[in-house]
Enzyme design. Structure first.
Site, PDB file in Angstrom:
ATOM      1  N   ILE A   1     -11.247  -5.235   5.447  1.00  0.00           N
ATOM      2  CA  ILE A   1     -12.016  -4.412   6.538  1.00  0.00           C
ATOM      3  C   ILE A   1     -13.805  -4.198   5.995  1.00  0.00           C
ATOM      4  O   ILE A   1     -14.231  -4.550   6.926  1.00  0.00           O
ATOM      5  CB  ILE A   1     -11.069  -3.832   6.961  1.00  0.00           C
ATOM      6  CG1 ILE A   1     -11.734  -3.834   8.759  1.00  0.00           C
ATOM      7  CG2 ILE A   1     -11.318  -2.202   6.591  1.00  0.00           C
ATOM      8  CD1 ILE A   1     -11.368  -4.224   9.745  1.00  0.00           C
TER       9      ILE A   1
ATOM     10  N   SER B   1     -15.679   0.631  -5.428  1.00  0.00           N
ATOM     11  CA  SER B   1     -14.829  -0.306  -5.517  1.00  0.00           C
ATOM     12  C   SER B   1     -13.443  -0.483  -7.113  1.00  0.00           C
ATOM     13  O   SER B   1     -14.913  -0.340  -7.572  1.00  0.00           O
ATOM     14  CB  SER B   1     -14.755  -1.407  -4.652  1.00  0.00           C
ATOM     15  OG  SER B   1     -13.771  -1.720  -4.001  1.00  0.00           O
ATOM     16  N   ARG B   2     -12.703  -0.404  -7.344  1.00  0.00           N
ATOM     17  CA  ARG B   2     -12.329  -0.336  -8.730  1.00  0.00           C
ATOM     18  C   ARG B   2     -12.207  -1.706  -9.155  1.00  0.00           C
ATOM     19  O   ARG B   2     -12.765  -2.074  -9.998  1.00  0.00           O
ATOM     20  CB  ARG B   2     -10.629   0.195  -8.836  1.00  0.00           C
ATOM     21  CG  ARG B   2     -10.144   1.154  -8.114  1.00  0.00           C
ATOM     22  CD  ARG B   2      -8.971   1.340  -8.388  1.00  0.00           C
ATOM     23  NE  ARG B   2      -8.342   0.579  -7.105  1.00  0.00           N
ATOM     24  CZ  ARG B   2      -7.232   0.461  -6.552  1.00  0.00           C
ATOM     25  NH1 ARG B   2      -6.838   1.808  -7.003  1.00  0.00           N
ATOM     26  NH2 ARG B   2      -7.376   0.352  -5.580  1.00  0.00           N
TER      27      ARG B   2
ATOM     28  N   LYS C   1      -9.276   3.884  10.587  1.00  0.00           N
ATOM     29  CA  LYS C   1      -7.970   4.605  10.764  1.00  0.00           C
ATOM     30  C   LYS C   1      -7.088   3.670   9.982  1.00  0.00           C
ATOM     31  O   LYS C   1      -7.584   2.942   9.460  1.00  0.00           O
ATOM     32  CB  LYS C   1      -7.974   3.746  12.368  1.00  0.00           C
ATOM     33  CG  LYS C   1      -7.946   2.167  12.356  1.00  0.00           C
ATOM     34  CD  LYS C   1      -6.861   1.196  12.272  1.00  0.00           C
ATOM     35  CE  LYS C   1      -5.832   1.364  11.702  1.00  0.00           C
ATOM     36  NZ  LYS C   1      -5.263   0.352  11.562  1.00  0.00           N
TER      37      LYS C   1
ATOM     38  N   ASP D   1       0.308   0.677  11.702  1.00  0.00           N
ATOM     39  CA  ASP D   1      -0.790   0.121  11.043  1.00  0.00           C
ATOM     40  C   ASP D   1      -1.968  -0.346  11.632  1.00  0.00           C
ATOM     41  O   ASP D   1      -2.207   0.256  12.749  1.00  0.00           O
ATOM     42  CB  ASP D   1      -0.942  -0.390   9.809  1.00  0.00           C
ATOM     43  CG  ASP D   1      -2.390  -0.511   9.691  1.00  0.00           C
ATOM     44  OD1 ASP D   1      -3.161  -0.094   8.728  1.00  0.00           O
ATOM     45  OD2 ASP D   1      -3.265  -1.931   9.862  1.00  0.00           O
TER      46      ASP D   1
END
Ligand code: NAP
Length: 311
Positions: free
Chosen positions: A18, A40-41, A94, A172
């Site tokens: 996203i 971010s990993r 969300k 979701d």
């Protein structure tokens, strides 16, 4: 708080589908923002300071006013708390969290810290939603059907988190329908629910939920992740002024089969406009009604075990 003219210096967290599809293009086109960092990993964003974790990002020598949290819901609360404690405004993808009470905790912390919390519901910004809301407010609703049926293999390939406890499963996408329903319908509550759990998963692949509005109208929702071929994201209302069909996830509105609204979607640009507005106004916008309905569905839901699901 950034001044009315200064761009909001933004850090983005959890660089996955996203973020690439929607957040980065929407931020790049909005002069209210300067994207300065990413956490971010396993991924990075070109042209900004990159970190493996939000904790490293918040501790670094980079000026940040706000963060957008786009990781799976199971790990969002911890990150949101760290950002709020550090005095940052927070945009939550969300669903805003894995439980209602953890998001209440964030609302209280945002108030205590004097920063903005945004529980973003992108489907509420679909182009025909406001027209549907106005139509329904002008008539008497008799009954409502919500059909949200899509192909999980097409939209969520290799997303393991979505099948884990707290990953929401079919809720979701289903919570997107509920975010529209709670915006366009009178208040409602769950009266019964059935949940289909694949034998090998901790989250449901389908759900049937019956609601009643506060004035007694039935609202029947069916969420299903096993639909191949054409996808269905529809809300149909039988009313004294005819049958309203809000389709294509809120993009298209028809009354008695006559299309009255059909425009291209601008959901994420509108979400970022709204976030800038609340940051500059010193407000929060965190409606938890869609999340509460999901919690209630799990609370009342009868559990059926169905065929195992494999990607
Ligand atoms: P995704 O592709 O799996 O990306 C989420 C990213 O979060 C991962 O790439 C991962 O990046 C990071 N992450 C941090 N902790 C994680 C953990 N414990 N497990 C897995 N990933 C973790 O998911 P997405 O589709 O972007 O969805 C993210 C959120 O956006 C969800 O809440 C979803 O409901 C919402 N959303 C998605 C869509 C869509 O079309 N996909 C649409 C609207 C909203 P690193 O490994 O680099 O840390």
């Amino acid at each position: 708080m950034p001044s009315a003219e200064a761009p909001i210096r933004l850090g983005i967290v959890g660089v996955g589908k996203i973020v690439r599809d929607q957040h980065l293009p929407a931020i790049a086109r909005n002069k209210d923002y300067a994207l300065v960092a990413a956490a971010s990993r396993n991924a990075t964003v070109d042209g900004v300071a990159n970190f493996a974790t939000i904790e490293e990002m918040l501790a670094a020598d980079v000026e940040i006013d706000a963060v957008s949290l786009c990781q799976p819901p199971q790990v969002r609360h911890q990150a949101a708390r760290a950002a709020l404690e550090a005095g940052k405004h927070v945009f939550l993808e969300k669903p805003p969290g894995a439980t209602v009470s953890e998001v209440e905790d964030l609302k209280a912390l945002a108030t205590a810290k004097g920063v903005s919390l945004f529980a973003s519901w992108h489907s509420r910004y679909a182009p025909a939603v406001e027209a549907a809301r106005a139509f329904l407010a002008s008539t008497r609703i008799r009954s409502v059907a919500i059909d949200w049926k899509e192909d999980v293999r097409r939209w969520h390939p290799n997303q393991d988190w979505i099948w884990r406890a707290g990953g929401f499963g079919v809720f979701d996408p289903g919570i997107n329908a509920l975010s529209i329903a709670t915006h366009i319908l009178p208040p409602m509550f769950v009266v019964s629910c059935a949940l289909d759990f694949p034998d090998n998963r901790d989250a449901p692949i389908a759900a049937r939920i019956d609601f009643l509005t506060s004035t007694g109208q039935p609202v029947a929702a069916v969420f299903d992740w096993r639909q191949t071929g054409p996808q269905t994201w529809d809300i149909t209302a039988e009313t004294d002024a005819g049958r309203m069909l809000l389709s294509a996830g809120g993009a298209k509105l028809a009354i008695d089969s006559r299309v009255v609204h059909d425009e291209p979607e601008q959901e994420y640009p509108m979400l970022y406009r709204r976030f800038a507005e609340i940051v500059r106004a010193g407000k929060s916008d965190a409606d938890l009604a869609p999340l509460q309905h999901v919690a209630d569905a799990f609370m009342l839901g009868k559990r059926n075990v169905v065929e195992a699901f494999f990607d």
